[in-house]
Design a protein around this motif. Structure first.
Motif, short mmCIF file in Angstrom:
data_model
loop_
_atom_site.label_atom_id
_atom_site.label_comp_id
_atom_site.label_asym_id
_atom_site.label_seq_id
_atom_site.Cartn_x
_atom_site.Cartn_y
_atom_site.Cartn_z
N GLU A 104 0.86 -1.19 0.00
CA GLU A 104 0.00 0.00 0.00
C GLU A 104 0.89 1.23 0.00
O GLU A 104 1.95 1.25 0.61
N SER A 109 -4.99 6.76 -0.24
CA SER A 109 -4.32 5.48 -0.50
C SER A 109 -4.60 5.05 -1.93
O SER A 109 -5.73 5.13 -2.40
N SER A 167 -6.94 -0.02 -2.76
CA SER A 167 -8.30 0.46 -3.02
C SER A 167 -8.47 0.99 -4.44
O SER A 167 -9.48 1.61 -4.73
N SER A 227 -9.78 5.34 -2.06
CA SER A 227 -9.83 5.36 -0.61
C SER A 227 -9.11 6.59 -0.07
O SER A 227 -8.04 6.95 -0.54
N TYR A 271 -9.05 4.51 5.18
CA TYR A 271 -9.71 3.63 4.23
C TYR A 271 -11.20 3.88 4.12
O TYR A 271 -12.01 2.97 4.18
#
Length: 194
Positions: free
Chosen positions: A121, A141, A145, A149, A165
Motif C-alpha cells: 500500500e 491510499s 483500493s 480510498s 480507508y
C-alpha cells in the motif's frame, strides 16, 4: 506463536456440501405449465427457497464468524500443539514540513509479507497544524483500493477523531473510524537560560 492443543480445533467436511440452489431451479423447470396446480407448485418451491434463504441470513447475522453447522463441517480438538509465525511488515515513511512546520506533506509505503503474495500500500498525506491543539490531516491510499480510498483526521486539544480507508466506490461504502484521547505523562519542560 505456540498454540496449545486445547486452543486449536480442526474442522473437516462431512462429505460434499449440499448446495440446493440448483435443486430449486430443477424443480421449477420440471413443472408442467398446463397443469392446473402449476402455480401452487411453483409457489411452494419458491416458499421453500425463501425459507432456506432466511435461515441462512439469520445464521450469518447472528454474529458467528464461521458457522460449522451451516457449512456442514465437524470439529474435533487437535491431537498436538502447533506453531505459527507472524507475517513480516516493512514500513517506510517520510514527511516534509513547510511554513515553520504548520503545513506538511508525507508518504507512507507499507508491504505485508503474507501468503500467497505480499500486500503493498502507498498512502500520501497532507497535514495542517496551525496550533498545537488544532490539527487536520487528509490521506489518500492508491494501491489496495484502486485509488478510491481516503482518510480524514482532526485533533482538538487532547481529543482526536479520524478515519482511514474510507471507501466510497460504486459497489461498496465502508469506513474505518477511530476516536482517542491523548494524556500527557510527566511535567512541562522548563527552559533554563544561564
Amino acid at each position: 506463536i505456540t498454540w496449545s492443543k486445547g486452543s486449536t480445533q480442526i474442522a473437516s467436511a462431512n462429505g460434499g456440501i449440499d448446495m440446493k440452489g440448483q435443486t430449486y431451479v430443477d424443480q421449477l423447470s420440471a413443472i408442467n405449465p398446463a397443469d392446473p396446480d402449476a402455480l401452487a407448485q411453483a409457489q411452494a418451491i419458491i416458499n421453500g427457497f425463501s425459507n432456506e434463504a432466511m435461515d441462512y441470513l439469520n445464521r450469518v447475522s447472528s454474529g458467528d464468524v464461521l458457522d460449522y453447522e451451516m457449512l456442514q463441517l465437524r470439529t474435533e480438538d487437535a491431537a498436538k500443539s502447533r506453531k505459527s509465525r507472524l507475517a513480516s511488515t516493512l514500513v517506510l515513511g517520510a514527511e516534509y514540513g513547510f511554513f515553520n512546520n504548520k503545513l506538511a506533506v508525507g508518504g507512507l509505503y507499507t508491504t505485508r509479507f503474507v501468503q500467497p503474495k505480499a500486500m503493498t500500500e502507498l498512502t500520501f498525506s497532507a497535514n495542517y497544524r496551525p496550533k498545537s491543539w488544532f490539527n487536520v490531516a487528509l490521506s489518500y491510499s492508491v494501491i489496495q483500493s484502486a485509488g478510491k480510498s481516503f482518510g480524514l483526521g482532526l485533533k482538538l486539544g487532547p481529543l482526536f477523531v479520524g478515519t482511514d480507508y474510507m471507501f466510497l466506490g460504486k459497489n461498496s461504502n465502508s469506513v474505518n473510524g477511530f476516536v482517542g484521547v491523548s494524556i500527557p505523562l510527566g511535567g512541562r519542560k522548563v527552559n533554563k537560560q544561564g
